[in-house]
Scaffold this motif. Structure first.
Motif, PDB file in Angstrom:
ATOM      1  N   THR A  78      -5.005   1.086  -4.609  1.00 53.15           N
ATOM      2  CA  THR A  78      -5.093   0.993  -3.144  1.00 53.15           C
ATOM      3  C   THR A  78      -6.488   1.310  -2.614  1.00 53.15           C
ATOM      4  O   THR A  78      -6.697   1.272  -1.406  1.00 53.15           O
ATOM      5  CB  THR A  78      -4.050   1.912  -2.472  1.00 53.15           C
ATOM      6  OG1 THR A  78      -4.258   3.266  -2.886  1.00 53.15           O
ATOM      7  CG2 THR A  78      -2.641   1.464  -2.829  1.00 53.15           C
ATOM      8  N   GLN A  79      -7.431   1.582  -3.511  1.00 48.93           N
ATOM      9  CA  GLN A  79      -8.805   1.794  -3.063  1.00 48.93           C
ATOM     10  C   GLN A  79      -9.412   0.521  -2.496  1.00 48.93           C
ATOM     11  O   GLN A  79     -10.278   0.567  -1.638  1.00 48.93           O
ATOM     12  CB  GLN A  79      -9.674   2.322  -4.210  1.00 48.93           C
ATOM     13  CG  GLN A  79      -9.337   3.726  -4.601  1.00 48.93           C
ATOM     14  CD  GLN A  79     -10.164   4.199  -5.786  1.00 48.93           C
ATOM     15  OE1 GLN A  79     -10.965   3.459  -6.352  1.00 48.93           O
ATOM     16  NE2 GLN A  79      -9.970   5.445  -6.165  1.00 48.93           N
ATOM     17  N   ASP A  80      -8.944  -0.614  -2.990  1.00 46.70           N
ATOM     18  CA  ASP A  80      -9.404  -1.909  -2.478  1.00 46.70           C
ATOM     19  C   ASP A  80      -8.187  -2.825  -2.379  1.00 46.70           C
ATOM     20  O   ASP A  80      -7.810  -3.497  -3.348  1.00 46.70           O
ATOM     21  CB  ASP A  80     -10.470  -2.507  -3.397  1.00 46.70           C
ATOM     22  CG  ASP A  80     -11.118  -3.746  -2.798  1.00 46.70           C
ATOM     23  OD1 ASP A  80     -10.488  -4.420  -1.944  1.00 46.70           O
ATOM     24  OD2 ASP A  80     -12.262  -4.055  -3.187  1.00 46.70           O
ATOM     25  N   LEU A  81      -7.567  -2.831  -1.206  1.00 48.55           N
ATOM     26  CA  LEU A  81      -6.338  -3.604  -1.015  1.00 48.55           C
ATOM     27  C   LEU A  81      -6.570  -5.104  -1.132  1.00 48.55           C
ATOM     28  O   LEU A  81      -5.663  -5.840  -1.510  1.00 48.55           O
ATOM     29  CB  LEU A  81      -5.701  -3.260   0.330  1.00 48.55           C
ATOM     30  CG  LEU A  81      -5.112  -1.852   0.413  1.00 48.55           C
ATOM     31  CD1 LEU A  81      -4.664  -1.547   1.833  1.00 48.55           C
ATOM     32  CD2 LEU A  81      -3.953  -1.702  -0.553  1.00 48.55           C
ATOM     33  N   GLY A  82      -7.777  -5.539  -0.841  1.00 46.55           N
ATOM     34  CA  GLY A  82      -8.096  -6.954  -1.007  1.00 46.55           C
ATOM     35  C   GLY A  82      -8.010  -7.374  -2.462  1.00 46.55           C
ATOM     36  O   GLY A  82      -7.483  -8.442  -2.785  1.00 46.55           O
ATOM     37  N   VAL A  83      -8.509  -6.533  -3.352  1.00 47.01           N
ATOM     38  CA  VAL A  83      -8.434  -6.821  -4.784  1.00 47.01           C
ATOM     39  C   VAL A  83      -6.978  -6.814  -5.240  1.00 47.01           C
ATOM     40  O   VAL A  83      -6.551  -7.698  -5.988  1.00 47.01           O
ATOM     41  CB  VAL A  83      -9.271  -5.801  -5.599  1.00 47.01           C
ATOM     42  CG1 VAL A  83      -8.967  -5.906  -7.080  1.00 47.01           C
ATOM     43  CG2 VAL A  83     -10.756  -6.019  -5.340  1.00 47.01           C
TER      44      VAL A  83
ATOM     45  N   GLU B 180       0.836  -1.209   0.000  1.00 46.64           N
ATOM     46  CA  GLU B 180       0.000   0.000   0.000  1.00 46.64           C
ATOM     47  C   GLU B 180       0.869   1.257   0.000  1.00 46.64           C
ATOM     48  O   GLU B 180       0.620   2.196  -0.766  1.00 46.64           O
ATOM     49  CB  GLU B 180      -0.927   0.004   1.213  1.00 46.64           C
ATOM     50  CG  GLU B 180      -1.813   1.235   1.289  1.00 46.64           C
ATOM     51  CD  GLU B 180      -2.724   1.236   2.501  1.00 46.64           C
ATOM     52  OE1 GLU B 180      -3.715   1.988   2.482  1.00 46.64           O
ATOM     53  OE2 GLU B 180      -2.451   0.490   3.470  1.00 46.64           O
ATOM     54  N   LYS B 181       1.904   1.277   0.821  1.00 49.74           N
ATOM     55  CA  LYS B 181       2.808   2.429   0.873  1.00 49.74           C
ATOM     56  C   LYS B 181       3.469   2.665  -0.481  1.00 49.74           C
ATOM     57  O   LYS B 181       3.562   3.802  -0.954  1.00 49.74           O
ATOM     58  CB  LYS B 181       3.874   2.211   1.951  1.00 49.74           C
ATOM     59  CG  LYS B 181       4.904   3.323   2.033  1.00 49.74           C
ATOM     60  CD  LYS B 181       6.009   3.001   3.018  1.00 49.74           C
ATOM     61  CE  LYS B 181       7.118   4.040   2.910  1.00 49.74           C
ATOM     62  NZ  LYS B 181       8.330   3.630   3.570  1.00 49.74           N
TER      63      LYS B 181
ATOM     64  N   GLU C 109       1.571   7.308  -6.403  1.00 49.07           N
ATOM     65  CA  GLU C 109       0.244   7.867  -6.692  1.00 49.07           C
ATOM     66  C   GLU C 109      -0.613   6.970  -7.574  1.00 49.07           C
ATOM     67  O   GLU C 109      -1.393   7.438  -8.393  1.00 49.07           O
ATOM     68  CB  GLU C 109       0.372   9.279  -7.278  1.00 49.07           C
ATOM     69  CG  GLU C 109       1.073  10.227  -6.331  1.00 49.07           C
ATOM     70  CD  GLU C 109       1.223  11.643  -6.872  1.00 49.07           C
ATOM     71  OE1 GLU C 109       0.860  11.911  -8.042  1.00 49.07           O
ATOM     72  OE2 GLU C 109       1.716  12.489  -6.110  1.00 49.07           O
ATOM     73  N   TRP C 110      -0.475   5.673  -7.393  1.00 51.06           N
ATOM     74  CA  TRP C 110      -1.332   4.725  -8.088  1.00 51.06           C
ATOM     75  C   TRP C 110      -2.508   4.374  -7.172  1.00 51.06           C
ATOM     76  O   TRP C 110      -2.716   3.238  -6.766  1.00 51.06           O
ATOM     77  CB  TRP C 110      -0.558   3.468  -8.470  1.00 51.06           C
ATOM     78  CG  TRP C 110       0.436   3.685  -9.578  1.00 51.06           C
ATOM     79  CD1 TRP C 110       0.854   4.875 -10.114  1.00 51.06           C
ATOM     80  CD2 TRP C 110       1.142   2.676 -10.290  1.00 51.06           C
ATOM     81  NE1 TRP C 110       1.775   4.665 -11.097  1.00 51.06           N
ATOM     82  CE2 TRP C 110       1.976   3.312 -11.226  1.00 51.06           C
ATOM     83  CE3 TRP C 110       1.166   1.292 -10.208  1.00 51.06           C
ATOM     84  CZ2 TRP C 110       2.812   2.625 -12.089  1.00 51.06           C
ATOM     85  CZ3 TRP C 110       1.996   0.594 -11.054  1.00 51.06           C
ATOM     86  CH2 TRP C 110       2.799   1.251 -11.993  1.00 51.06           C
ATOM     87  N   TYR C 111      -3.297   5.381  -6.852  1.00 55.12           N
ATOM     88  CA  TYR C 111      -4.362   5.255  -5.863  1.00 55.12           C
ATOM     89  C   TYR C 111      -5.487   4.322  -6.302  1.00 55.12           C
ATOM     90  O   TYR C 111      -6.167   3.752  -5.453  1.00 55.12           O
ATOM     91  CB  TYR C 111      -4.931   6.632  -5.526  1.00 55.12           C
ATOM     92  CG  TYR C 111      -3.893   7.603  -5.023  1.00 55.12           C
ATOM     93  CD1 TYR C 111      -3.139   7.327  -3.879  1.00 55.12           C
ATOM     94  CD2 TYR C 111      -3.655   8.797  -5.691  1.00 55.12           C
ATOM     95  CE1 TYR C 111      -2.182   8.206  -3.419  1.00 55.12           C
ATOM     96  CE2 TYR C 111      -2.698   9.694  -5.231  1.00 55.12           C
ATOM     97  CZ  TYR C 111      -1.965   9.400  -4.098  1.00 55.12           C
ATOM     98  OH  TYR C 111      -1.028  10.273  -3.645  1.00 55.12           O
TER      99      TYR C 111
END
Length: 136
Positions: A29-34, A17-18, A24-26
């Motif tokens: 990271t909107q859905d870390l499970g995916v 995530e970091k 800036e590939w947000y």
């Protein structure tokens, strides 16, 4: 500084995530499970480490025989321009040297173009290839 490379799909979630947020590939990271599931389903994931810190990653999808797709290649901003991305790319290109199609899709900028051309990729806006993408 010694960078160690690890071939494993099991990478610490918080560090992933970091890394993605740092570049800036947000959307990832909107859905870390995916993202975690996508990494598990990938053909290969190679990560770059400075001690205990994740500093870079390359993720490959495909069949590994006729095509590979370089889905992600990213390096923490503080570690960019030190050859880490090139080392990640060269590991993949060496391992999959007999695969005919090595594909990636990225944004246009002079430094991005230079990096991929330096690694023997040819832009589809040159030559006889055409590329199409449908993004949601």
């Amino acid at each position: 500084m010694t960078i160690n490379f690890i071939n494993s799909k099991n990478v610490n979630r918080e560090q992933v995530e970091k890394l993605y947020n740092d570049v800036e590939w947000y959307a990832y990271t909107q859905d870390l499970g995916v993202l975690q599931h996508a990494m598990e389903q990938s053909l290969e994931v190679i990560s770059a480490w400075n001690g205990e810190e994740l500093v870079g990653l390359i993720r490959i999808v495909g069949d590994g025989l006729t095509i590979i797709y370089i889905q992600d290649i990213l390096v923490l901003n503080a570690y960019q321009n030190q050859g880490i991305a090139t080392q990640l790319m060269q590991q993949v290109l060496k391992k999959y040297k007999n695969v005919r199609q090595k594909v990636l899709l990225t944004e246009e900028s002079p430094d991005v173009r230079h990096f991929y051309e330096k690694n023997d990729f040819q832009s589809c806006d040159k030559g006889s290839l055409v590329a199409f993408a449908k993004l949601n």
